[in-house]
Design an enzyme around this catalytic site. Structure first.
Site, PDB file in Angstrom:
ATOM      1  N   ALA A   7     -10.019   5.675  25.359  1.00  0.00           N
ATOM      2  CA  ALA A   7      -9.307   5.019  24.431  1.00  0.00           C
ATOM      3  C   ALA A   7      -9.527   5.279  22.907  1.00  0.00           C
ATOM      4  O   ALA A   7     -10.547   5.175  22.311  1.00  0.00           O
ATOM      5  CB  ALA A   7      -9.441   3.397  24.767  1.00  0.00           C
ATOM      6  N   MET A   8      -8.395   5.892  22.334  1.00  0.00           N
ATOM      7  CA  MET A   8      -8.685   6.425  20.825  1.00  0.00           C
ATOM      8  C   MET A   8      -7.898   5.663  19.678  1.00  0.00           C
ATOM      9  O   MET A   8      -6.646   5.733  19.897  1.00  0.00           O
ATOM     10  CB  MET A   8      -8.446   7.969  20.956  1.00  0.00           C
ATOM     11  CG  MET A   8      -9.249   8.723  22.085  1.00  0.00           C
ATOM     12  SD  MET A   8      -8.857  10.528  21.951  1.00  0.00           S
ATOM     13  CE  MET A   8      -9.568  10.827  20.441  1.00  0.00           C
ATOM     14  N   SER A   9      -8.471   5.403  18.803  1.00  0.00           N
ATOM     15  CA  SER A   9      -7.728   4.583  17.684  1.00  0.00           C
ATOM     16  C   SER A   9      -7.432   5.669  16.600  1.00  0.00           C
ATOM     17  O   SER A   9      -6.636   5.162  15.841  1.00  0.00           O
ATOM     18  CB  SER A   9      -8.718   3.707  17.105  1.00  0.00           C
ATOM     19  OG  SER A   9      -9.892   4.254  16.363  1.00  0.00           O
ATOM     20  N   VAL A  12     -13.241   7.821  13.612  1.00  0.00           N
ATOM     21  CA  VAL A  12     -14.307   8.612  13.987  1.00  0.00           C
ATOM     22  C   VAL A  12     -15.088   8.491  15.334  1.00  0.00           C
ATOM     23  O   VAL A  12     -15.521   9.060  15.905  1.00  0.00           O
ATOM     24  CB  VAL A  12     -15.307   8.988  12.845  1.00  0.00           C
ATOM     25  CG1 VAL A  12     -15.983   7.715  12.528  1.00  0.00           C
ATOM     26  CG2 VAL A  12     -16.389   9.983  13.098  1.00  0.00           C
ATOM     27  N   SER A  14     -14.136   6.487  18.126  1.00  0.00           N
ATOM     28  CA  SER A  14     -13.416   7.162  19.458  1.00  0.00           C
ATOM     29  C   SER A  14     -13.322   8.312  19.736  1.00  0.00           C
ATOM     30  O   SER A  14     -13.432   9.294  20.659  1.00  0.00           O
ATOM     31  CB  SER A  14     -12.350   6.411  19.796  1.00  0.00           C
ATOM     32  OG  SER A  14     -11.484   6.692  18.747  1.00  0.00           O
ATOM     33  N   LEU A  33      -3.415   3.121  22.353  1.00  0.00           N
ATOM     34  CA  LEU A  33      -2.567   2.116  22.610  1.00  0.00           C
ATOM     35  C   LEU A  33      -1.730   1.513  21.498  1.00  0.00           C
ATOM     36  O   LEU A  33      -2.355   1.302  20.428  1.00  0.00           O
ATOM     37  CB  LEU A  33      -3.552   0.668  23.106  1.00  0.00           C
ATOM     38  CG  LEU A  33      -4.589   1.114  24.162  1.00  0.00           C
ATOM     39  CD1 LEU A  33      -5.253  -0.228  24.572  1.00  0.00           C
ATOM     40  CD2 LEU A  33      -3.891   1.538  25.342  1.00  0.00           C
ATOM     41  N   CYS A 101      -7.792  -9.497  22.279  1.00  0.00           N
ATOM     42  CA  CYS A 101      -7.248  -8.016  22.301  1.00  0.00           C
ATOM     43  C   CYS A 101      -8.064  -7.420  23.323  1.00  0.00           C
ATOM     44  O   CYS A 101      -7.604  -6.534  24.390  1.00  0.00           O
ATOM     45  CB  CYS A 101      -6.941  -7.446  21.134  1.00  0.00           C
ATOM     46  SG  CYS A 101      -6.333  -5.893  21.427  1.00  0.00           S
ATOM     47  N   CYS A 215      -5.291  -6.069  12.899  1.00  0.00           N
ATOM     48  CA  CYS A 215      -4.161  -4.871  12.875  1.00  0.00           C
ATOM     49  C   CYS A 215      -2.831  -5.565  12.671  1.00  0.00           C
ATOM     50  O   CYS A 215      -2.012  -4.663  12.004  1.00  0.00           O
ATOM     51  CB  CYS A 215      -4.291  -4.070  14.241  1.00  0.00           C
ATOM     52  SG  CYS A 215      -3.824  -5.133  15.589  1.00  0.00           S
TER      53      CYS A 215
END
Length: 373
Positions: A7-9, A12, A14, A33, A101, A215
């Site tokens: 899972a990559m946001s 740095v 992730s 996501l 979340c 967010c």
């Protein structure tokens, strides 16, 4: 070699998680996501759902030579996170939407989707550690089939090595089945080490600044969202002192939280703080700083990482907010997912709706939501 969804946001943490697992020889796929579609410039470019952060994740995956996909979870995010957030505030609680979340989207939904798509594990950039029995699990043993790991191993969730960045408080809801399929590759490193390792690999996100905002509420000002989505919850009412005397008027319970001093608009001759939100009377209760201190609380919706409900009271360390110190406490199990918690020393601004998390040293035992009196 394991098949791992990361899972990559776009940040740095992730990004390095994906790089480390790729270097270890695993079959890695990056996913982002998409949770929230900002309009009227509400969504800042530094936030996890922004186009800029999505492109950052895409660039890192291109650098690593791994597949990359974007999953649309806007509907689920609206249902499980935003509606929860608004409902809790309207009910006189102070919610932590990041917990929901994590619970409903980043772990429950994503783990289910990863399983459906044939992935063995999901990895994230969270600052936490997973220990399988006495062996630290951070990806080195990811070649074991998940079913075999789950059958023969008991998993423990631990604080990160970097205490300043530790996110274990936000992960207390994870259970054995979750931990058997999760990898936290950066939990053994400090933030400075993570940035240095990312820079050494030339990752595009190495120097990207962190965002501290919710967010869907950039800047932390949730009031406009409440006014837009729940105007009926913003009913003016009295501000009462501890003796029940009206000392002012408030503009709606959701606009206030326990421990608040600024913005009350009252003059009483001494500093006054919000000590309670009385939903039945639609009243904000205020008192001196000493009235904020509590020796005990009740928690509800409590879960334990082990999956087993304790049969007797136990001593532990308890933490009542994300960046608070954990303090010695005694936990007395009750019924229907509730416990009573008695602190070794009074705690300031215990806030209904926030989480309380129980620790045995670095090990997360479990946690729940702080209930209203």
């Amino acid at each position: 070699m394991a098949k791992i969804m990361v899972a990559m946001s776009g940040g740095v943490d992730s990004s390095l998680a994906a790089a480390l697992l790729h270097e270890a020889g695993h079959d890695v796929t990056g996913v982002t996501l998409h949770l929230w579609e900002g309009d009227d410039d509400r969504l800042a470019e530094s936030l996890c759902c922004s186009q800029e952060m999505t492109e950052s994740a895409r660039r890192v995956c291109a650098q690593l030579g791994i597949p990359y996909y974007v999953f649309n979870y806007q509907r689920e995010f609206r249902r499980y996170v935003i509606e929860y957030f608004l409902r809790e505030y309207a009910s006189g609680f102070t919610p932590n939407p990041c917990l929901e979340c994590n619970r409903e989207i980043k772990f429950r939904a994503l783990l289910a989707r990863a399983r459906t798509l044939g992935f063995d594990y999901v990895a994230t950039g969270h600052y936490a550690r997973i220990r399988a029995d006495e062996t630290r699990h951070n990806g080195e043993d990811a070649g074991l089939p998940p079913a075999e790991r789950a059958q023969r191993t008991t998993y423990r969730l631990l604080r990160a090595v970097d205490r300043e960045k530790d996110q274990s408080y936000m992960l207390y809801m994870l259970g054995q089945d979750d931990l058997a399929r999760l990898i936290f590759p950066i939990g053994e490193y400090t933030k400075a080490e993570v940035r240095a390792m990312a820079a050494a690999r030339g990752l595009a996100s190495a120097n990207r600044p962190e965002s501290q905002d919710i967010c869907f509420v950039p800047g932390g000002d949730y009031r406009n969202l409440l006014r837009e989505e729940r105007p009926d919850a913003l009913r003016p009412g009295p501000i009462l002192d501890l003796e029940g005397r009206e000392v002012g008027r408030h503009q709606g319970l959701p606009l206030y939280t326990i421990g608040q001093r600024r913005g009350l608009g009252i003059a009483t001759g001494q500093p006054m703080y919000v000590t309670a939100l009385d939903v039945a009377r639609n009243a904000v209760i205020v008192g001196p700083e000493s009235a904020l201190r509590r020796e005990s609380l009740r928690a509800e919706w409590v879960t334990f990482v082990s999956g087993m409900w304790p049969e007797a009271p136990f001593d532990c360390l308890a933490q009542i907010r994300a960046h608070a110190d954990a303090v010695p406490a005694r936990v007395i199990p009750g019924e229907a997912g509730t416990v009573d918690v008695h602190f070794s020393r009074p705690q300031r601004a215990v806030t209904p709706g926030q989480a309380i998390v129980f620790y045995d040293g670095d090990v997360v035992l479990g946690g729940g939501r702080i209930a209203r009196d």
